[in-house]
Design a protein around this motif. Structure first.
Motif, PDB file in Angstrom:
ATOM      1  N   ASN A 190      41.622  43.722  32.809  1.00  0.00           N
ATOM      2  CA  ASN A 190      40.369  43.234  32.695  1.00  0.00           C
ATOM      3  C   ASN A 190      39.331  44.077  33.069  1.00  0.00           C
ATOM      4  O   ASN A 190      38.059  43.814  33.517  1.00  0.00           O
ATOM      5  N   LEU A 191      39.192  45.311  32.880  1.00  0.00           N
ATOM      6  CA  LEU A 191      38.161  46.443  33.044  1.00  0.00           C
ATOM      7  C   LEU A 191      37.392  46.740  32.025  1.00  0.00           C
ATOM      8  O   LEU A 191      37.746  46.628  30.871  1.00  0.00           O
ATOM      9  N   LEU A 211      41.722  50.917  41.353  1.00  0.00           N
ATOM     10  CA  LEU A 211      41.592  49.817  42.637  1.00  0.00           C
ATOM     11  C   LEU A 211      42.225  48.481  41.723  1.00  0.00           C
ATOM     12  O   LEU A 211      42.760  47.834  42.712  1.00  0.00           O
TER      13      LEU A 211
ATOM     14  N   TYR B  37      36.821  45.874  42.805  1.00  0.00           N
ATOM     15  CA  TYR B  37      37.651  45.133  41.995  1.00  0.00           C
ATOM     16  C   TYR B  37      38.291  43.912  42.793  1.00  0.00           C
ATOM     17  O   TYR B  37      38.782  44.189  43.795  1.00  0.00           O
ATOM     18  N   ARG B  58      30.374  42.639  36.223  1.00  0.00           N
ATOM     19  CA  ARG B  58      30.521  43.274  34.845  1.00  0.00           C
ATOM     20  C   ARG B  58      31.643  43.054  34.218  1.00  0.00           C
ATOM     21  O   ARG B  58      31.361  42.765  33.274  1.00  0.00           O
ATOM     22  N   ARG B  59      32.998  42.477  34.763  1.00  0.00           N
ATOM     23  CA  ARG B  59      33.967  41.827  34.193  1.00  0.00           C
ATOM     24  C   ARG B  59      34.334  40.696  35.010  1.00  0.00           C
ATOM     25  O   ARG B  59      34.422  40.831  36.160  1.00  0.00           O
ATOM     26  N   THR B 102      38.153  40.617  38.211  1.00  0.00           N
ATOM     27  CA  THR B 102      36.839  40.762  38.325  1.00  0.00           C
ATOM     28  C   THR B 102      36.340  42.116  38.779  1.00  0.00           C
ATOM     29  O   THR B 102      36.904  42.578  39.688  1.00  0.00           O
ATOM     30  N   LEU B 103      35.543  42.622  37.997  1.00  0.00           N
ATOM     31  CA  LEU B 103      34.975  44.241  38.497  1.00  0.00           C
ATOM     32  C   LEU B 103      33.440  43.765  38.728  1.00  0.00           C
ATOM     33  O   LEU B 103      32.714  43.518  37.915  1.00  0.00           O
TER      34      LEU B 103
END
Lengths: 229, 621
Positions: A190-191, A211, B37, B58-59, B102-103
């Motif tokens: 999900n990047l 990460l 992240y 962002r995501r 999630t980013l």
């Protein structure tokens, strides 16, 4: 524990090489100890890097650009984001220009590798290198160091592609080579997908992938750096 | 700047509040960020940051929950979480956990503070209360409509074409006509000293003097109109137009303080804008049959499109459209009476629902009923049945389709003498059953459309007395008003509903307009107010103390904002030749509109909660 042993061996080799290395950027680089593989990976600093090159053969082809960004533990520090175009000897082969969109004219605005590489080594010093399919970066950077400073590049390295392969193999899922590409893996975690294809955005994508991979391996109690090397 | 961070820059530039920052600030902002992240299921915002920061997604996505664990909202791409930077501000607090990987971008609080100090518009996003933000949004949508025409913004005092032309009541009719003729005007204000005594128009000279054989030497007071509606000099031109349309008059005396300032005529308005609704009403008055009326009513959607384009608010459009419906109803009654003969006993034609509230948008269903004088005999009903049938059919032909619930005068149940109506309301208030509550939105919003003998006032007085005194009834109404909850907000392409469900589209009528209409009805009934229009109810109820001043003002703003978005949505559909509906897709909304809608939802929600607590509405659901 093989990772730990080789990690410790790496720093021993660094000290040995430092004694032989004449003063200069590579000597400065080697003077800072590598992070211990026993350290919690969240306490370590990293440099995610990506190179654009004129081809895949490190002995024949040249570096066109270097992009890098520093991570402090599990945070990417965008203030360190850097991108250097490198002036090359001779013409850029058309088939590689199609991929990285760096033409002779663009490359001519770059700096000499002799100026760009020390800057990168300075950022890398005392840190761990992150790259996706790190073999390319290690070969080209090693060749460049040898050419400019008379010695190869010793660096503890996290290869985000190798980690991904290990995860997939451990889960015993079938996968294609294309599943291991940077963007394919980014999607899996999900990047964000960066439209521009250049050394810095790929370095950033590799940093984000690291990460994500680390977050998935870490149960919240941390892990030794050695587990990622 | 490194060209490579342009994507992050562009991401910032397309999301509030960063979009308010100037280019050169945006260019260097990516370098101030860190990236983290957060795996799905991570507590959010994380508590392990060495440097306190604002989070920008962002995501990924975050579920926000209150202290009891209820879902109160969701964050997705582009949403910010400023909690950590404002630990003392309860409005900014949010907590939950990531519901997807999630980013997030992190902007250090110190950097945020610096941006706020240097960029007022950016700072407003954090400083303003929800209600203040909404008010600003409302002002800006009123301003930025394409052709904001004068009628929306100009006051009546500036529309008056000439100075006051007046005469004393004892002036002779002939002399009065002479004054009008020399001034070249079609109406004359009659002043008794400073006091407004009446007006005389060209038509009065013709109808009440010449045709009636009254001598021109008689005083003008004999033929003047004494019972007058007036209008304040500060009224907006548009409001004056609505008033004239509603009253079906072409002249209105303008008062400034207590003094008569002049006479506003329809031609003053037409000079500023082709005044469609007043033309439509004029055409309606001349129409000789249902076909003609249907043709005129076909222009109502055009009227709505034009009003939206000229920057009218939902309330103004509702007033204009309802005025046309009123006129059509009246005309259908006249045509029916012309055919059936005069009624055997007096009656009142009542409209319910949105027409009664003066909140119609192009073509709503019809809701109506007949109130008949108590001395009607059983055999009289045949007349009223025929009358009702004609008008209901006529309205249907004009696009006001038959009420699906059969709340129409043609239904014998809703065609009754005053004493039966009183009994109905008695039963509804004493035994507020589901059916009664369902009908409440029709019958507790009731307005007389045609009532020559004034039957309606008595019914309304009785109803208001009944409902005001009955706390249990009001509590039921309050519980009923909580049935339609606004969404929690938006989440990507979805609308987020209480309980955590998603919807692809959002019914702006039932989830935005109706909740406020329902609230306003409860406040009005609890205070015994006779207003039916939602904004008027809210203002009057706030003045009476039935709800707080702030609460009232906030709901008025929310109603105007939501209603105006709805009218615009419908105007767009009508312009494309589609049927107007109430379904908005979150994709159709700009990020800013989404933000303002969310603010409006939260205001409604606050008012619903407080109403629920006041009447312990949970016990009655």
């Amino acid at each position: 524990m093989a990772d730990l042993a080789s990690g410790l061996l790496l720093d021993w080799r660094r000290r040995w090489r430092l004694r032989k290395q004449p003063p200069g950027p590579l000597c400065d680089y080697l003077s800072r100890p590598f992070p211990s593989p026993r350290t919690d990976y969240r306490e370590v600093e990293y440099v995610a890097v990506d190179l654009e090159t004129t081809g895949l053969n490190a002995r024949r082809d040249q570096i066109l650009s270097i992009g890098w960004v520093v991570l402090s533990g599990t945070r990417i520090d965008l203030s360190t984001a850097s991108h250097r175009l490198v002036r090359v000897q001779g013409d850029i082969p058309a088939e590689s220009a199609v991929i990285h969109q760096i033409t002779d004219d663009v490359a001519a605005t770059g700096t000499d590798l002799a100026a760009a590489l020390p800057e990168f080594l300075c950022a890398l010093s005392g840190r761990v290198m992150i790259a996706h399919h790190a073999h390319v970066e290690r070969c080209f950077l090693g060749a460049a160091c040898k050419q400019l400073f008379g010695g190869g590049l010793l660096v503890p390295t996290v290869d985000t592609q190798a980690i991904a392969r290990r995860i997939l193999e451990r889960r015993q899922v079938a996968f294609k080579a294309s599943d291991l590409r940077l963007h394919a893996l980014g999607e899996r975690y999900n990047l964000p997908r960066y439209g521009a294809h250049n050394a810095l955005s790929d370095a950033l994508a590799a940093a984000e992938l690291f990460l994500a991979e680390a977050a998935y391996r870490d149960n919240g109690r941390g892990m030794p750096l050695g587990d990622f090397l | 700047m490194d060209v490579e961070l342009i994507e992050i820059r562009d991401f910032l530039a397309s999301h509030a509040p960063f979009e308010f920052l100037p280019e050169e600030t945006l260019d260097v902002l990516p370098k101030k960020l860190a990236v983290r992240y957060l795996r799905r299921g991570t507590a959010f915002p994380p508590r392990d940051d060495e440097q306190p920061s604002l989070y920008l997604l962002r995501r990924g996505a975050v579920d926000l929950r209150d202290a009891e664990g209820n879902l109160v909202g969701k964050l997705a791409e582009g949403d910010i979480c400023p909690s950590v930077c404002h630990p003392d501000d309860p409005r900014m607090q949010m907590a939950g956990q990531t519901s997807e990987d999630t980013l997030a971008y992190l902007l250090p609080c110190a950097e945020l503070q610096r941006l706020r100090e240097r960029h007022p518009e950016f700072a407003e996003h954090f400083d303003d209360s929800v209600s203040k933000r909404l008010r600003k949004a409302l002002e800006s949508i009123k301003q930025d409509s394409e052709g904001t025409t004068a009628l929306m913004t100009v006051q009546v005092r500036d529309l008056l074409a000439r100075d006051l032309v007046s005469a004393a009541p004892d002036t002779s009719i002939q002399e009065a006509a002479g004054i009008m003729s020399r001034a070249g005007c079609s109406s004359l204000v009659i002043l008794d000293g400073e006091r407004l005594a009446g007006i005389v128009t060209d038509r009065d000279l013709r109808n009440r003097c010449l045709a009636a054989g009254v001598s021109p030497t008689e005083p003008v007071s004999r033929i003047m109109t004494e019972k007058l509606e007036t209008i304040g000099a500060g009224t907006l031109g548009f409001q004056a137009l609505i008033t004239m349309t509603r009253l079906n008059v072409h002249h209105l005396p303008v008062l400034d303080g207590g003094n008569v300032m002049g006479m506003l005529s329809t031609s003053d308005l037409v000079r500023v804008q082709s005044a469609n609704s007043i033309y439509l009403v004029g055409d309606v008055r001349r129409a000789e049959n249902t076909e003609t009326l249907a043709a005129i009513s076909g222009k109502v959607s055009e009227l709505q499109v034009q009003l939206v384009a000229s920057g009218a608010t939902a309330d103004q459009i509702g007033q204009a459209v309802s005025a046309v419906t009123d006129a059509i109803t009246l005309r259908l009654l006249q045509l029916a009476e012309a055919e059936l003969g005069p009624p055997p006993v007096p009656y009142c034609w009542m409209a319910g629902g949105s027409q009664a509230r003066r909140e119609q948008s192009s073509h709503s269903d019809q809701d109506n009923a007949l109130l008949i004088a108590d001395h009607m005999k059983p055999e009289d009903d045949a007349y009223f049945a025929a009358l009702a049938r004609k008008v209901n059919d006529g309205l249907h032909a004009c696009g006001y389709i038959y009420c699906p619930g059969d709340v129409m005068a043609s239904n014998p149940k809703w065609r009754q003498p005053l004493r039966i109506w009183t009994k109905y309301f008695n039963t509804w208030t004493k035994k507020p059953e589901p059916m009664a509550l369902m009908l409440s939105s029709v019958f507790f919003d009731l307005r007389a459309i045609h009532d020559p003998e004034g039957l309606f006032d008595e019914l309304q007085e009785r109803v208001l007395k009944l409902s005001k005194a009955d706390r249990i009834f009001i509590a039921y109404m309050a519980a009923n008003a909580l049935k339609h909850r606004p969404p929690l907000g938006f989440f990507r392409k979805f609308v987020l509903i209480h309980g955590g469900d998603h919807d692809q589209t959002f019914d702006i009528k039932h989830r935005g307009v109706v909740p406020i209409v329902d609230l306003a009805r409860v406040y009005a009934l609890s205070a015994g107010l006779s207003q039916t229009n939602t904004l008027e109810r809210l203002k009057a109820a706030a003045a009476e103390g039935a709800l707080s001043k702030d609460g009232g003002a906030n709901l008025v703003d929310a109603a105007e904002f939501i209603g105006t978005l709805r009218m615009r949505h419908q105007a767009q559909q009508l312009k494309r030749g589609q049927k107007a509906d109430n379904f908005l897709s979150p994709d159709d909304l700009s990020p800013l509109e989404r933000g303002h809608l969310k603010d409006a939802f939260s205001l409604i929600n606050t008012m619903q909660e407080s109403l629920g607590q006041r009447y312990q509405a949970g016990r009655f659901t």
